[in-house]
Design an enzyme around this catalytic site. Structure first.
Site, PDB file in Angstrom:
ATOM      1  N   SER A 105       0.857  -1.176   0.000  1.00  0.00           N
ATOM      2  CA  SER A 105       0.000   0.000   0.000  1.00  0.00           C
ATOM      3  C   SER A 105       0.901   1.237   0.000  1.00  0.00           C
ATOM      4  O   SER A 105       1.713   1.418   0.906  1.00  0.00           O
ATOM      5  CB  SER A 105      -0.888  -0.024   1.247  1.00  0.00           C
ATOM      6  OG  SER A 105      -1.599   1.191   1.365  1.00  0.00           O
TER       7      SER A 105
ATOM      8  N   LYS B  68      -1.266  -0.964  -4.252  1.00  0.00           N
ATOM      9  CA  LYS B  68      -2.487  -0.247  -3.854  1.00  0.00           C
ATOM     10  C   LYS B  68      -2.072   1.206  -3.659  1.00  0.00           C
ATOM     11  O   LYS B  68      -1.160   1.492  -2.890  1.00  0.00           O
ATOM     12  CB  LYS B  68      -3.034  -0.862  -2.570  1.00  0.00           C
ATOM     13  CG  LYS B  68      -3.977   0.027  -1.774  1.00  0.00           C
ATOM     14  CD  LYS B  68      -4.685  -0.785  -0.694  1.00  0.00           C
ATOM     15  CE  LYS B  68      -4.824  -0.022   0.612  1.00  0.00           C
ATOM     16  NZ  LYS B  68      -5.529  -0.805   1.638  1.00  0.00           N
TER      17      LYS B  68
ATOM     18  N   LYS C 105      -3.144   5.139  -2.637  1.00  0.00           N
ATOM     19  CA  LYS C 105      -4.141   5.941  -1.920  1.00  0.00           C
ATOM     20  C   LYS C 105      -4.592   7.085  -2.831  1.00  0.00           C
ATOM     21  O   LYS C 105      -3.761   7.710  -3.516  1.00  0.00           O
ATOM     22  CB  LYS C 105      -3.519   6.509  -0.643  1.00  0.00           C
ATOM     23  CG  LYS C 105      -3.153   5.432   0.375  1.00  0.00           C
ATOM     24  CD  LYS C 105      -4.393   4.851   1.015  1.00  0.00           C
ATOM     25  CE  LYS C 105      -4.028   3.838   2.100  1.00  0.00           C
ATOM     26  NZ  LYS C 105      -5.206   3.309   2.800  1.00  0.00           N
TER      27      LYS C 105
ATOM     28  N   ASP D 153      -7.369   3.044  -2.907  1.00  0.00           N
ATOM     29  CA  ASP D 153      -8.059   3.115  -1.614  1.00  0.00           C
ATOM     30  C   ASP D 153      -8.296   4.586  -1.285  1.00  0.00           C
ATOM     31  O   ASP D 153      -7.355   5.371  -1.176  1.00  0.00           O
ATOM     32  CB  ASP D 153      -7.191   2.469  -0.520  1.00  0.00           C
ATOM     33  CG  ASP D 153      -7.912   2.389   0.823  1.00  0.00           C
ATOM     34  OD1 ASP D 153      -9.088   2.794   0.911  1.00  0.00           O
ATOM     35  OD2 ASP D 153      -7.278   1.905   1.794  1.00  0.00           O
TER      36      ASP D 153
ATOM     37  N   GLU E  76     -11.305   0.652  -3.202  1.00  0.00           N
ATOM     38  CA  GLU E  76     -11.559   0.383  -1.792  1.00  0.00           C
ATOM     39  C   GLU E  76     -12.165   1.614  -1.121  1.00  0.00           C
ATOM     40  O   GLU E  76     -11.634   2.721  -1.221  1.00  0.00           O
ATOM     41  CB  GLU E  76     -10.209   0.013  -1.139  1.00  0.00           C
ATOM     42  CG  GLU E  76     -10.275  -0.376   0.317  1.00  0.00           C
ATOM     43  CD  GLU E  76      -8.912  -0.855   0.840  1.00  0.00           C
ATOM     44  OE1 GLU E  76      -8.013  -1.181   0.016  1.00  0.00           O
ATOM     45  OE2 GLU E  76      -8.729  -0.872   2.065  1.00  0.00           O
TER      46      GLU E  76
ATOM     47  N   ASP F 188     -13.780  -1.631   3.350  1.00  0.00           N
ATOM     48  CA  ASP F 188     -12.822  -1.786   4.450  1.00  0.00           C
ATOM     49  C   ASP F 188     -13.505  -1.235   5.704  1.00  0.00           C
ATOM     50  O   ASP F 188     -14.139  -1.979   6.478  1.00  0.00           O
ATOM     51  CB  ASP F 188     -11.531  -1.029   4.080  1.00  0.00           C
ATOM     52  CG  ASP F 188     -10.507  -0.928   5.202  1.00  0.00           C
ATOM     53  OD1 ASP F 188     -10.769  -1.403   6.316  1.00  0.00           O
ATOM     54  OD2 ASP F 188      -9.426  -0.339   4.980  1.00  0.00           O
TER      55      ASP F 188
ATOM     56  N   LYS G 207      -9.571  -6.982   8.243  1.00  0.00           N
ATOM     57  CA  LYS G 207      -8.530  -6.615   9.219  1.00  0.00           C
ATOM     58  C   LYS G 207      -9.011  -7.114  10.567  1.00  0.00           C
ATOM     59  O   LYS G 207     -10.123  -6.763  10.993  1.00  0.00           O
ATOM     60  CB  LYS G 207      -8.352  -5.104   9.283  1.00  0.00           C
ATOM     61  CG  LYS G 207      -7.818  -4.468   8.020  1.00  0.00           C
ATOM     62  CD  LYS G 207      -7.770  -2.954   8.156  1.00  0.00           C
ATOM     63  CE  LYS G 207      -7.234  -2.319   6.878  1.00  0.00           C
ATOM     64  NZ  LYS G 207      -7.463  -0.857   6.855  1.00  0.00           N
TER      65      LYS G 207
ATOM     66  N   GLY H  33      -4.041  -4.110   6.300  1.00  0.00           N
ATOM     67  CA  GLY H  33      -2.996  -3.839   7.288  1.00  0.00           C
ATOM     68  C   GLY H  33      -3.211  -2.495   7.944  1.00  0.00           C
ATOM     69  O   GLY H  33      -3.956  -1.653   7.423  1.00  0.00           O
TER      70      GLY H  33
END
Ligand code: SMG
Ligand code: MG
Length: 380
Positions: free
Chosen positions: A145, A172, A174, A200, A228, A253, A277, A305
């Site tokens: 990420s 991934k 952001k 995400d 996400e 998430d 998670k 994570g």
């Protein structure tokens, strides 16, 4: 082989919170903030047989969810630990869940306590967490990420290329309003169409804002593996509405805090992939229950994570080894986060991270790194 759920109880004598500050090797910026280091709180249960460890995965501020580290420490000391240490301290992970049933929320705090007791039970039984949970693989595919870099898109591309060179199997990235479609188009052009790329948003988009929706529609054109958590956690209907318009699968998430929410989100079409998670859902047992709901609905899951140290990572990697975890997780190697992890490090080998085989989590903090820790102890 003992079946899951049949581990004997451990006699818990005390609970300790160990706090250490660990600098990140690279700042981590999401739509809700920038972190350059992490205050890590490890929870140790002292028992009459083996001790057990868990990690509190809360961020420093209540910006990912309601939970934050100082609040979680207070809740643990004033509300959770007293409930589990009395009456009677012969404990199992299942008993922790029962005794904390009357407390609302505070799932990351509960998870730290439950994981530590489970670790102590497993160490006492000489059995690994992965084995206990029924792991189907001995190594897990690793994604990474990447935060929103201070240096913008050029730095994002450089970081992503570095991780791909190291062997990570998917990126991934952001996103947030203003750093989305254009940045992702440039990243996609740089790394190529063959690389698994997902985004995400950490709930940064407003489904009632046309410009926000247009930006996400443009991201939808870029061949992402998934998008996400674009919208706020409670907005299941908005996620469902856009999920049926977009070709990109929506993955929730923050919204998925337990098995019931997972079931409801799947049923209403708000999510077709789930990020699991164990901290967010309140522990290992609930994480497996969320996996079960998803598996029954043919919804793939993957392990997220929270910038964990080796203690939290050990639990994540065991979870990611279960059936149903079909996509690479945010289960990166220790050196993606820390110069020196609190435990023996997790290493990337051929794009994978090995599942610990030792008893319990298979990792304990190295004594030297705990030398400077602040410790608070609660006796039974
Ligand atoms: O542990 O590699 C990691 C971080 C993965 O992006 C990551 N986590 O929303 O999925 C998420 C974020 C939350 C991070 S809050 C500290
Ligand atoms: Mg997320």
């Amino acid at each position: 082989m003992t079946a899951p759920g049949t581990l004997p109880p451990v006699g818990v004598e005390a609970v300790e919170l160990w706090t250490v500050e660990l600098p990140l090797v690279v700042p981590f910026t999401t739509s809700f903030g920038r972190q350059t280091s992490r205050e890590i709180v490890l929870l140790r249960v002292r028992t009459d047989t083996a001790d057990g460890w868990g990690e509190l995965v809360t961020p420093p501020a209540p910006v990912y969810s309601e939970e934050f580290t100082a609040g979680a420490v207070l809740v643990l000391g004033d509300h959770l630990v007293p409930r589990v240490l009395a009456p009677g301290s012969d404990l199992t992970a299942e008993l922790i869940v029962d005794r904390l049933d009357a407390v609302h929320g505070h799932r990351m705090a509960r998870a730290a306590l439950e994981t530590a007791v489970l670790d102590a039970q497993l160490r006492t039984a000489g059995r690994s967490l992965a084995d206990h949970l029924g792991a189907v693989r001995d190594r897990v595919p690793a994604g990474v990420s990447v935060g929103i870099p201070d240096g913008g898109i050029a730095e994002l591309i450089e970081q992503a290329e570095g991780y791909l060179d190291a062997g990570y199997l998917r990126i991934k990235a952001k996103i947030q309003p203003g750093f989305d479609a254009q940045a992702m188009a440039e990243l996609r052009a740089a790394i190529g169409d063959h690389v698994a790329l997902q985004v995400d948003a950490n709930a940064a988009y407003d489904p009632d804002d046309d410009a926000h929706v247009r930006a996400l529609d443009a991201v939808d054109e870029l061949g992402m593996t998934l998008i996400e958590q674009p919208f706020a956690p409670d907005r299941l209907r908005d996620h469902a509405h856009h999920a049926q318009r977009w070709r990109t699968p929506v993955c929730l998430d923050e919204s998925i805090h337990d098995r019931i929410r997972a079931r409801d989100a799947i049923r209403c079409g708000a999510t077709s992939v789930v990020n699991i998670k164990l901290g967010r859902v309140g522990g290992v047992l609930e994480a497996v229950a969320v996996r079960d709901v998803c598996r029954d609905a043919d919804v793939p899951v993957w392990c997220g994570g929270m910038l964990e140290s080796g203690i939290g990572r050990a639990a994540n990697v065991a979870l990611a080894a279960l059936d149903g975890f079909a996509l690479p997780g945010d289960t990166s190697a220790s050196d993606r986060y820390w110069r020196e992890d609190l435990t023996e490090p997790f290493v990337l080998d051929d794009g994978h991270v090995a599942v610990p085989t030792g008893p319990g989590l298979g990792r304990t903090p190295r004594p030297a790194v705990l030398a400077g820790a602040a410790v608070v102890r609660f006796d039974g």
